[in-house]
Scaffold this active site. Sequence first.
Site, mmCIF file in Angstrom:
data_model
loop_
_atom_site.group_PDB
_atom_site.id
_atom_site.type_symbol
_atom_site.label_atom_id
_atom_site.label_comp_id
_atom_site.label_asym_id
_atom_site.label_seq_id
_atom_site.Cartn_x
_atom_site.Cartn_y
_atom_site.Cartn_z
ATOM 1 N N ARG A 60 51.331 75.645 52.474
ATOM 2 C CA ARG A 60 50.788 76.752 53.208
ATOM 3 C C ARG A 60 49.596 76.067 53.773
ATOM 4 O O ARG A 60 49.208 76.674 54.786
ATOM 5 C CB ARG A 60 50.299 77.692 52.278
ATOM 6 C CG ARG A 60 51.403 78.763 51.786
ATOM 7 C CD ARG A 60 50.936 79.337 50.401
ATOM 8 N NE ARG A 60 51.496 78.828 49.301
ATOM 9 C CZ ARG A 60 51.290 79.490 48.277
ATOM 10 N NH1 ARG A 60 50.466 80.622 48.104
ATOM 11 N NH2 ARG A 60 51.640 78.995 47.221
ATOM 12 N N GLU A 116 50.741 68.832 59.181
ATOM 13 C CA GLU A 116 50.352 68.688 57.997
ATOM 14 C C GLU A 116 48.880 68.908 58.120
ATOM 15 O O GLU A 116 48.130 68.781 58.917
ATOM 16 C CB GLU A 116 50.812 67.341 57.454
ATOM 17 C CG GLU A 116 50.165 66.807 56.193
ATOM 18 C CD GLU A 116 50.750 67.797 54.758
ATOM 19 O OE1 GLU A 116 50.540 69.040 55.113
ATOM 20 O OE2 GLU A 116 51.236 67.111 54.027
ATOM 21 N N ASP A 117 48.338 69.534 56.863
ATOM 22 C CA ASP A 117 47.065 69.856 56.481
ATOM 23 C C ASP A 117 46.126 68.499 56.340
ATOM 24 O O ASP A 117 45.430 67.948 57.160
ATOM 25 C CB ASP A 117 46.620 70.854 55.560
ATOM 26 C CG ASP A 117 47.401 70.633 54.332
ATOM 27 O OD1 ASP A 117 47.986 69.647 54.178
ATOM 28 O OD2 ASP A 117 47.058 71.293 53.380
ATOM 29 N N ASP A 120 47.212 62.598 51.812
ATOM 30 C CA ASP A 120 46.592 61.945 50.759
ATOM 31 C C ASP A 120 47.079 60.897 50.512
ATOM 32 O O ASP A 120 47.100 59.824 50.861
ATOM 33 C CB ASP A 120 46.498 63.342 49.903
ATOM 34 C CG ASP A 120 45.520 63.179 48.787
ATOM 35 O OD1 ASP A 120 44.394 62.782 48.821
ATOM 36 O OD2 ASP A 120 46.025 63.175 47.549
ATOM 37 N N PHE A 169 37.484 66.231 47.565
ATOM 38 C CA PHE A 169 38.568 67.297 47.399
ATOM 39 C C PHE A 169 37.726 68.516 48.338
ATOM 40 O O PHE A 169 36.565 69.075 48.056
ATOM 41 C CB PHE A 169 38.845 67.976 46.021
ATOM 42 C CG PHE A 169 39.968 68.750 46.138
ATOM 43 C CD1 PHE A 169 41.154 68.227 45.706
ATOM 44 C CD2 PHE A 169 39.975 70.296 46.226
ATOM 45 C CE1 PHE A 169 42.196 69.047 46.027
ATOM 46 C CE2 PHE A 169 41.054 70.977 46.187
ATOM 47 C CZ PHE A 169 42.342 70.272 46.001
ATOM 48 N N ASP A 176 43.481 74.923 50.374
ATOM 49 C CA ASP A 176 42.977 75.820 49.187
ATOM 50 C C ASP A 176 42.508 75.006 47.947
ATOM 51 O O ASP A 176 42.913 73.531 48.014
ATOM 52 C CB ASP A 176 44.108 76.579 48.899
ATOM 53 C CG ASP A 176 45.143 75.648 47.904
ATOM 54 O OD1 ASP A 176 45.830 74.827 48.820
ATOM 55 O OD2 ASP A 176 45.300 76.290 46.862
ATOM 56 N N ARG A 182 40.958 79.490 51.609
ATOM 57 C CA ARG A 182 41.734 79.156 52.596
ATOM 58 C C ARG A 182 41.148 79.726 53.899
ATOM 59 O O ARG A 182 41.311 79.271 55.124
ATOM 60 C CB ARG A 182 43.273 79.650 52.568
ATOM 61 C CG ARG A 182 43.932 78.905 51.643
ATOM 62 C CD ARG A 182 45.485 79.411 51.761
ATOM 63 N NE ARG A 182 46.447 78.722 50.731
ATOM 64 C CZ ARG A 182 46.957 77.687 50.367
ATOM 65 N NH1 ARG A 182 46.916 76.962 51.286
ATOM 66 N NH2 ARG A 182 47.682 77.573 49.574
HETATM 67 P P1 IMP Z 1 50.161 63.867 49.464
HETATM 68 O O1 IMP Z 1 51.503 64.106 49.231
HETATM 69 O O2 IMP Z 1 49.565 63.366 48.204
HETATM 70 O O3 IMP Z 1 49.807 63.146 50.635
HETATM 71 O O4 IMP Z 1 49.301 65.324 49.426
HETATM 72 C C1 IMP Z 1 49.254 65.956 50.321
HETATM 73 C C2 IMP Z 1 49.060 67.376 50.215
HETATM 74 O O5 IMP Z 1 48.143 67.719 48.871
HETATM 75 C C3 IMP Z 1 48.412 68.092 51.174
HETATM 76 O O6 IMP Z 1 49.548 68.761 52.082
HETATM 77 C C4 IMP Z 1 47.320 69.155 50.498
HETATM 78 O O7 IMP Z 1 48.307 70.341 50.395
HETATM 79 C C5 IMP Z 1 47.354 68.570 49.247
HETATM 80 N N1 IMP Z 1 45.828 68.008 49.049
HETATM 81 C C6 IMP Z 1 45.513 66.762 49.400
HETATM 82 N N2 IMP Z 1 44.264 66.578 49.460
HETATM 83 C C7 IMP Z 1 43.704 67.802 49.168
HETATM 84 C C8 IMP Z 1 42.363 68.492 49.198
HETATM 85 O O8 IMP Z 1 41.490 67.769 49.229
HETATM 86 N N3 IMP Z 1 42.337 69.839 49.200
HETATM 87 C C9 IMP Z 1 43.437 70.668 49.023
HETATM 88 N N4 IMP Z 1 44.656 70.074 48.954
HETATM 89 C C10 IMP Z 1 44.932 68.648 49.197
HETATM 90 MG MG MG Z 2 50.049 70.599 51.835
#
Ligand code: IMP
Ligand code: MG
Length: 194
Positions: A60, A116-117, A120, A169, A176, A182
């Site tokens: 989301r 993508e937001d 990470d 974070f 969120d 959000r």
């Molecule tokens: P990845 O698969 O580890 O790259 O994670 C990506 C997803 O983790 C993102 O789309 C976010 O939804 C969530 N995420 C990663 N870092 C944060 C953060 O600092 N705050 C909130 N959500 C996060």
């Molecule tokens: Mg996400």
Amino acid sequence: MSEIRNVVEKIKGDLMSERPYVIDEMISAKAIAARVEELCKNIQNEFVGTDKLIVVGLLRGSFVFIADLVRELDLPVEVDFLEASSYGDGMESSREVRILKDLRGAIEGRDVLVVEDIVDTGYTLSHVISLLKSRGPARLKSIALLDKPSRREIDVKADWTGFEIPDEFVVGYGIDYAQRNRNLDHIGKVRFID
Ligand code: IMP
Ligand code: MG
């Protein structure tokens, strides 16, 4: 088994989200708006002449970003959503990407932009990109509002990134913490105060 794991994750998430915290501003609403304008110029250059760009938001966290992007883009666009989940309600990636909600439309032979937001560990974006590639789009590009390069475990990078940020974070602008914050108009970092 996964039922049990879900319950454990839920309890862990609930416990964590009860810790009191404050949010320190990291990126202002104004800075985000200026960056969205720049990014849209780049996207337009890339997709100039497209008959239609399918903008795919990853639910989301990308819903605010995608809303701003499509209103700034001077291209014919269609909007679709995909929900992939790697996080529980806590702060650690589960490294296991599941598709919770698939696209409504087909993307074969189409121009596609994945939104993508945050990138990470990279598991989510790399999984989604391979999934969408396997459906034979004409052109597939990706954009992430935020990137935490120091957290990367999978070698993947969005074609465009709004801001690189340190290993903090963050919440706001669609993003969120345990489903909260959000609706902040800026990006802030979570700081626990206990
Ligand atoms: P990845 O698969 O580890 O790259 O994670 C990506 C997803 O983790 C993102 O789309 C976010 O939804 C969530 N995420 C990663 N870092 C944060 C953060 O600092 N705050 C909130 N959500 C996060
Ligand atoms: Mg996400």
